[in-house]
Scaffold this motif. Structure first.
Motif, mmCIF file in Angstrom:
data_model
loop_
_atom_site.group_PDB
_atom_site.id
_atom_site.type_symbol
_atom_site.label_atom_id
_atom_site.label_comp_id
_atom_site.label_asym_id
_atom_site.label_seq_id
_atom_site.Cartn_x
_atom_site.Cartn_y
_atom_site.Cartn_z
ATOM 1 N N LYS A 142 79.281 17.018 70.809
ATOM 2 C CA LYS A 142 80.499 17.829 70.706
ATOM 3 C C LYS A 142 80.164 19.264 70.306
ATOM 4 C CE LYS A 142 84.906 18.633 70.708
ATOM 5 N NZ LYS A 142 85.661 18.650 71.992
ATOM 6 N N LEU A 143 79.290 19.432 69.350
ATOM 7 C CA LEU A 143 78.912 20.775 68.908
ATOM 8 C C LEU A 143 78.212 21.548 70.019
ATOM 9 C CD1 LEU A 143 77.866 19.776 65.309
ATOM 10 C CD2 LEU A 143 79.529 21.576 65.841
ATOM 11 N N ILE A 144 77.373 20.879 70.784
ATOM 12 C CA ILE A 144 76.717 21.542 71.916
ATOM 13 C C ILE A 144 77.752 21.958 72.959
ATOM 14 C CG2 ILE A 144 75.177 21.174 73.884
ATOM 15 C CD1 ILE A 144 73.439 19.438 72.011
ATOM 16 N N SER A 145 78.717 21.092 73.217
ATOM 17 C CA SER A 145 79.720 21.406 74.242
ATOM 18 C C SER A 145 80.598 22.584 73.833
ATOM 19 C CB SER A 145 80.591 20.177 74.533
ATOM 20 O OG SER A 145 81.494 19.922 73.476
ATOM 21 N N VAL A 146 80.850 22.745 72.551
ATOM 22 C CA VAL A 146 81.723 23.823 72.070
ATOM 23 C C VAL A 146 80.939 25.100 71.781
ATOM 24 C CG1 VAL A 146 83.281 24.549 70.205
ATOM 25 C CG2 VAL A 146 83.465 22.237 71.164
ATOM 26 N N PHE A 147 79.809 24.973 71.081
ATOM 27 C CA PHE A 147 79.056 26.145 70.637
ATOM 28 C C PHE A 147 77.898 26.512 71.557
ATOM 29 C CE2 PHE A 147 81.327 25.151 66.803
ATOM 30 C CZ PHE A 147 81.439 26.349 66.110
ATOM 31 N N GLY A 148 77.520 25.609 72.442
ATOM 32 C CA GLY A 148 76.407 25.877 73.335
ATOM 33 C C GLY A 148 75.056 25.457 72.783
ATOM 34 N N GLY A 149 75.028 25.001 71.552
ATOM 35 C CA GLY A 149 73.783 24.561 70.936
ATOM 36 C C GLY A 149 74.026 24.168 69.490
ATOM 37 N N VAL A 150 73.075 23.455 68.902
ATOM 38 C CA VAL A 150 73.208 23.034 67.507
ATOM 39 C C VAL A 150 71.828 22.711 66.947
ATOM 40 C CG1 VAL A 150 73.522 20.571 68.055
ATOM 41 C CG2 VAL A 150 74.465 21.488 65.933
ATOM 42 N N GLN A 151 71.643 22.979 65.663
ATOM 43 C CA GLN A 151 70.448 22.545 64.948
ATOM 44 C C GLN A 151 70.830 21.362 64.067
ATOM 45 O OE1 GLN A 151 68.561 25.760 62.809
ATOM 46 N NE2 GLN A 151 68.887 27.203 64.484
ATOM 47 N N VAL A 152 69.947 20.370 63.989
ATOM 48 C CA VAL A 152 70.242 19.158 63.218
ATOM 49 C C VAL A 152 69.106 18.886 62.240
ATOM 50 C CG1 VAL A 152 70.881 16.719 63.316
ATOM 51 C CG2 VAL A 152 71.411 18.226 65.257
ATOM 52 N N ARG A 153 69.461 18.622 60.997
ATOM 53 C CA ARG A 153 68.489 18.208 59.995
ATOM 54 C C ARG A 153 68.932 16.868 59.406
ATOM 55 N NH1 ARG A 153 66.064 22.377 56.886
ATOM 56 N NH2 ARG A 153 65.395 20.728 55.449
ATOM 57 N N GLU A 154 68.013 15.936 59.292
ATOM 58 C CA GLU A 154 68.323 14.656 58.641
ATOM 59 C C GLU A 154 67.837 14.720 57.199
ATOM 60 O OE1 GLU A 154 67.766 9.816 59.166
ATOM 61 O OE2 GLU A 154 66.781 11.179 60.559
ATOM 62 N N ILE A 155 68.753 14.479 56.263
ATOM 63 C CA ILE A 155 68.435 14.554 54.833
ATOM 64 C C ILE A 155 69.061 13.349 54.136
ATOM 65 C CG2 ILE A 155 68.656 15.904 52.712
ATOM 66 C CD1 ILE A 155 69.004 18.392 54.462
ATOM 67 N N ASP A 156 68.232 12.501 53.566
ATOM 68 C CA ASP A 156 68.710 11.355 52.769
ATOM 69 C C ASP A 156 69.738 10.509 53.506
ATOM 70 O OD1 ASP A 156 67.072 12.191 50.671
ATOM 71 O OD2 ASP A 156 68.639 13.450 49.807
ATOM 72 N N GLY A 157 69.505 10.290 54.794
ATOM 73 C CA GLY A 157 70.405 9.439 55.566
ATOM 74 C C GLY A 157 71.613 10.152 56.129
ATOM 75 N N TYR A 158 71.721 11.453 55.899
ATOM 76 C CA TYR A 158 72.823 12.252 56.438
ATOM 77 C C TYR A 158 72.287 13.212 57.498
ATOM 78 C CZ TYR A 158 75.714 10.668 52.537
ATOM 79 O OH TYR A 158 76.410 9.901 51.653
ATOM 80 N N TYR A 159 73.176 13.583 58.421
ATOM 81 C CA TYR A 159 72.833 14.589 59.416
ATOM 82 C C TYR A 159 73.597 15.873 59.097
ATOM 83 C CZ TYR A 159 70.952 10.626 61.964
ATOM 84 O OH TYR A 159 70.226 9.508 62.318
ATOM 85 N N VAL A 160 72.851 16.944 58.931
ATOM 86 C CA VAL A 160 73.460 18.251 58.686
ATOM 87 C C VAL A 160 73.337 19.067 59.972
ATOM 88 C CG1 VAL A 160 73.476 20.326 57.271
ATOM 89 C CG2 VAL A 160 72.820 18.130 56.244
ATOM 90 N N PHE A 161 74.473 19.510 60.485
ATOM 91 C CA PHE A 161 74.531 20.246 61.743
ATOM 92 C C PHE A 161 74.831 21.716 61.460
ATOM 93 C CE2 PHE A 161 75.946 15.918 62.361
ATOM 94 C CZ PHE A 161 75.291 15.491 63.507
ATOM 95 N N MET A 162 74.132 22.602 62.164
ATOM 96 C CA MET A 162 74.413 24.026 62.056
ATOM 97 C C MET A 162 74.593 24.586 63.455
ATOM 98 S SD MET A 162 73.509 27.401 62.282
ATOM 99 C CE MET A 162 71.722 27.569 62.366
ATOM 100 N N ALA A 163 75.775 25.110 63.737
ATOM 101 C CA ALA A 163 76.075 25.685 65.043
ATOM 102 C C ALA A 163 76.543 27.122 64.856
ATOM 103 C CB ALA A 163 77.150 24.870 65.757
ATOM 104 N N GLU A 164 76.009 28.012 65.680
ATOM 105 C CA GLU A 164 76.326 29.437 65.572
ATOM 106 C C GLU A 164 77.170 29.887 66.757
ATOM 107 O OE1 GLU A 164 73.976 33.756 65.502
ATOM 108 O OE2 GLU A 164 72.897 31.899 65.016
ATOM 109 N N LYS A 165 78.174 30.703 66.474
ATOM 110 C CA LYS A 165 79.014 31.254 67.540
ATOM 111 C C LYS A 165 78.295 32.441 68.168
ATOM 112 C CE LYS A 165 83.697 32.937 68.470
ATOM 113 N NZ LYS A 165 85.046 33.105 67.898
ATOM 114 N N ARG A 166 77.867 32.272 69.395
ATOM 115 C CA ARG A 166 77.091 33.305 70.078
ATOM 116 C C ARG A 166 77.865 33.857 71.268
ATOM 117 N NH1 ARG A 166 71.323 30.019 70.252
ATOM 118 N NH2 ARG A 166 70.950 29.976 68.003
ATOM 119 N N ARG A 167 77.464 35.041 71.690
ATOM 120 C CA ARG A 167 78.155 35.700 72.787
ATOM 121 C C ARG A 167 78.074 34.890 74.085
ATOM 122 N NH1 ARG A 167 79.905 40.682 72.693
ATOM 123 N NH2 ARG A 167 78.544 41.228 70.948
#
Length: 202
Positions: free
Chosen positions: A154-179
Motif C-alpha cells: 500500500k505504501l509503495i502504491s501511494v508514495f512510490g516507495g518505502v523503507q522497512v526496518r524490522e525491530i523486535d518483531g515489529y515492522y517500521v515503515f518510512m515513506a517520503e512524499k517525492r515529486r
C-alpha cells in the motif's frame, strides 16, 4: 503511572484502562521512535495519538506549537491533554478526530502513526492515503505495525516507495512524499469511454 526516558528526555504518563497499552509504553511505538529523528524544522502530526507518548515527546524536542495530535477516542484525548500538562507542554494542539476528519493542514513534514492492525485495513488505508495529502513535499510518514505485506504494498502504491526496518518483531515503515510520486498520480491513465470499452471487449 508510566515513567520513561526517550531520547534522553524523562517523561511521565497516566492512562485510562480503556486506552491502548495503559500499563507501559507500547513496544511498537518504542520501536518506531528508536529510528525516528525529529528535527528542529519539523511540523509533526501524531496520528492516532492514544495517551500521547509520540506527540508529547515531539513537543518536548521541537515545541508544542509545532505538534498536532489526534485520536478518534475521547478518552484517549482526555488522557493526552492531561499528560501534556504533566510534561509541561500544555499548549499542544490535541484534537478529537476520526483520522484526518478534523485535520485541514497540509504542511506537515513528519507524520507518525501506530495504527490498529488487528482489524480490517480500512483505518490504515485512510491513514496512508490521507498522510500523502497532508505532507509537504519531502515530508515523511513513519508507521509501525506487526504486518508486512499489505502495508508495504500500500505504501509503495501511494508514495512510490518505502523503507522497512524490522525491530523486535515489529515492522517500521518510512515513506517520503517525492515529486515523482506526485507526477505518477497526475499521469494516471484516463478511464475509457463506454464506447471504447465495448470496442476492446470484442
Amino acid at each position: 503511572m508510566i515513567t520513561i526516558t526517550l531520547k534522553d528526555i524523562p517523561l511521565i504518563f497516566e492512562a485510562s484502562p480503556s486506552v491502548f497499552s495503559p500499563r507501559s509504553a507500547d513496544s511498537g511505538t518504542l520501536a518506531m521512535l528508536s529510528i525516528t529523528e525529529i528535527l528542529p524544522t519539523d511540523k509533526v502530526l501524531d496520528l492516532g495519538c492514544g495517551y500521547g507518548i509520540v506527540g508529547i515527546l515531539a513537543a518536548k524536542i521541537i515545541g508544542a506549537e509545532n505538534v498536532v495530535m489526534c485520536d478518534v477516542s475521547q478518552q484517549a484525548i482526555d488522557c493526552a491533554r492531561q499528560n501534556a500538562v504533566l510534561n509541561h507542554v500544555p499548549d499542544i494542539d490535541i484534537r478529537l478526530s476520526d483520522g484526518f476528519e478534523q485535520i485541514q493542514d497540509k504542511t506537515f513534514t513528519l507524520i507518525l502513526s501506530n495504527p490498529p492492525y488487528h482489524t480490517d485495513f480500512s483505518v490504515p488505508k485512510h491513514f496512508i492515503e490521507g498522510s500523502f495529502q497532508k505532507l509537504e513535499l519531502g515530508g515523511k510518514l513513519i508507521m509501525v505495525t506487526k504486518r508486512l505485506d499489505w502495508y508495504k504494498n500500500k505504501l509503495i502504491s501511494v508514495f512510490g516507495g518505502v523503507q522497512v526496518r524490522e525491530i523486535d518483531g515489529y515492522y517500521v515503515f518510512m515513506a517520503e512524499k517525492r515529486r515523482n510520486s506526485i507526477k505518477k498520480k497526475q499521469k494516471a491513465p484516463p478511464k475509457l469511454s463506454k464506447k471504447l470499452q465495448a470496442k476492446y471487449k470484442k
